[in-house]
Structures are given as C-alpha cells and as structure tokens.
Design an enzyme around this catalytic site. Sequence first.
Site, PDB file in Angstrom:
ATOM      1  N   SER A 156      39.584  47.619 -46.142  1.00  0.00           N
ATOM      2  CA  SER A 156      39.744  46.197 -46.422  1.00  0.00           C
ATOM      3  C   SER A 156      40.850  45.648 -45.572  1.00  0.00           C
ATOM      4  O   SER A 156      41.422  46.390 -44.861  1.00  0.00           O
ATOM      5  CB  SER A 156      40.149  45.966 -47.958  1.00  0.00           C
ATOM      6  OG  SER A 156      40.587  44.593 -48.126  1.00  0.00           O
ATOM      7  N   TYR A 169      45.636  47.331 -55.329  1.00  0.00           N
ATOM      8  CA  TYR A 169      44.477  47.344 -54.425  1.00  0.00           C
ATOM      9  C   TYR A 169      45.018  47.556 -52.859  1.00  0.00           C
ATOM     10  O   TYR A 169      44.453  48.465 -52.279  1.00  0.00           O
ATOM     11  CB  TYR A 169      43.759  46.092 -54.727  1.00  0.00           C
ATOM     12  CG  TYR A 169      42.423  45.987 -53.887  1.00  0.00           C
ATOM     13  CD1 TYR A 169      41.301  46.370 -54.392  1.00  0.00           C
ATOM     14  CD2 TYR A 169      42.400  45.305 -52.579  1.00  0.00           C
ATOM     15  CE1 TYR A 169      40.043  46.259 -53.682  1.00  0.00           C
ATOM     16  CE2 TYR A 169      41.379  44.897 -52.073  1.00  0.00           C
ATOM     17  CZ  TYR A 169      40.028  45.537 -52.560  1.00  0.00           C
ATOM     18  OH  TYR A 169      38.896  45.651 -51.676  1.00  0.00           O
TER      19      TYR A 169
END
Length: 274
Positions: A156, A169
Amino acid sequence: MTKTVTPEVHATTSLSLKGKLAVVTGAASGLGKRIAEVFADAGANVVIADMQLDAAQATADAISRKGVKTLALAMDVTDEAAVDQGFDQIQKQLGPVDILVSNAGIQIVAPIQEFKFSDWKKLLAVHLDGGFLTSRAAVRQMIAAKRGGSIIFMGSVHSKEASRLKSPYVTAKHGLEGLAKVISKEGAAYGIRTNVICPGFVRTPLVEKQIPEQAKELGISEEDVIQNVMLKDTVDGEFTTVDDVAQVALIFAAFPSNALTGQSLVVSHGWFMQ
Ligand code: NAD
C-alpha cells in the site's frame, strides 16, 4: 555528418501468462478479484482463495467462462493448516503454483490509545501471518517444480507513508516490504521473483467501510474524508482503480527474469513519489 536514425521498434508485446497457474488470495472481492480476471485474460489458470467461499465460487465460475481452469478455495490465510492443505489441494488438482498474489487484507481504524490489542493482532495476522504462510507454501512448490515463479505482495502507500488511525495497518504494510526483500534474495537461485504493489486508495468494500468510520473518528464529513484525507495529496484528486492495480500485477507476474525482483511499485496518482 548525417546522423543515423535508428527506427523505433514498436513491439506490440501483450503480456502472456498462458499455461501458468496463479493463486490470488482475497480474490472474492475488490483488487484480488480484478487481478484474477486480468490474469485469466492473459491466459493463466487461477485459484480464487478467500474466506468467503460463496463469493469465491461465483468469481471462479464467472472467470472459467473465459476458457481457463479455475478453483475456488475456502482459505483463512491466518490458519497454517488451512493454507498448507489448500496448497496441497491446488497442486493435486491443477499442478504446482507459478504465481502467488498475497492480497487478502482487512482494515481496522482507531487512535492508538484506543486500539484493542485483539484488533492489532487480528490485523497483523491477516497481512503478515497470511503473507508468510501463503508465500512459504508457494515457494515450496516453486522450488520443487524447478520452473521459477513470481510472488506479489499487496502492499500500500502505507508501506511507505503513515496515516492517522492506522497503526497496525501501516506496520503490517511496511513489514511486507521486508518479507518481499528476503524472499527475493532467497528465491533468486530458484528463479523466484518477489515484488510489492503499493496502491493508493481504491474504492473497494475495504475503503467504502472506512469512509464513515474515519468521518466519525475525525469529526468531519464523509466528503471531507474523501477530498481532504484520502485524495488530498494525489496529483489530480482521483482514486486509483482496481484495473490500474491489476495491470501492475500482470507486469510483475509476467516479467521473465530476476532483473525485476525485490521492488515495490506505487500506483497512487502521485500521492507518494519515490
Ligand atoms: P476487499 O475487502 O474488497 O477484499 C479483501 C478480501 O480479502 C475479501 O474478499 C475478504 O474476504 C478477504 N479476506 C479477508 N481476510 C481474509 C483471510 N483471513 N483469509 C482469506 N481471505 C481474507 O479489499 P481490497 O481493497 O480489495 O483489499 C485487498 C488488498 O489490497 C488488501 O491487502 C488491502 O490492504 C490492499 N490495499 C487496498 C487498498 C484500497 O484502497 N482498497 C489500497 C492499498 C492496499
């Protein structure tokens, strides 16, 4: 002196995965689903591995109409036995794996002082345990089959940058870059390439769920979350799409040599620039 101009060669290279077997985790939805479709269009047989078996089966059925072999597999990527048994079943039914896209993921947002330890562990398990277990299983088959392979982790922009409310995350997505670099070193002798795709925000169910959650946590409107949090630093205020990410996955999957390994590619409308 007359300059010699070498005519440019415009090779129409369409990337082919013909005859390859790809396993995509989390492929019942969002990015994984589109990657599985694009891989099938390039000729690959695809395994749709996901916790949601009904949705995985529906995806596999739709993809099999493209004329490739598919298999829908119920797999919780955090469960060692489920992953190992799943990969055994894949090998028995379709042969050894050539391409793994370790993509399954979840999102949980909260400020760190309120983050539940159970949620922290749950998120790290899906992204990091899942990344480790699925890549270990794939590497074992790739080494035994002696025909190389491509491992792709779904990172990401949060493999590079931090955002508020996302402590596990961001930690997990940074961690996947480390795992990819190690496997690219260990895998090189066997022709196993390992890379990471780092998308910006894509409007999948994972992101749709976050918009109201972030609005609540930050005390702003959902439109403000989109414009002033998610897309604020892009060059054009646009979301990345599932297709943008799938095309990058195709390049990593089809690339023929170790020249492209241990890399991460950010696909984010310029939100993060290397
Ligand atoms: P999504 O919610 O549409 O799909 C995620 C899939 O993963 C679902 O089908 C879900 O059932 C599956 N899954 C969840 N936990 C699982 C488990 N334990 N075992 C097996 N399957 C499991 O989300 P998405 O946006 O397509 O996300 C896919 C990946 O892309 C994730 O790793 C996510 O972190 C990453 N990502 C997404 C974005 C984005 O903006 N959507 C951006 C960057 C990275």
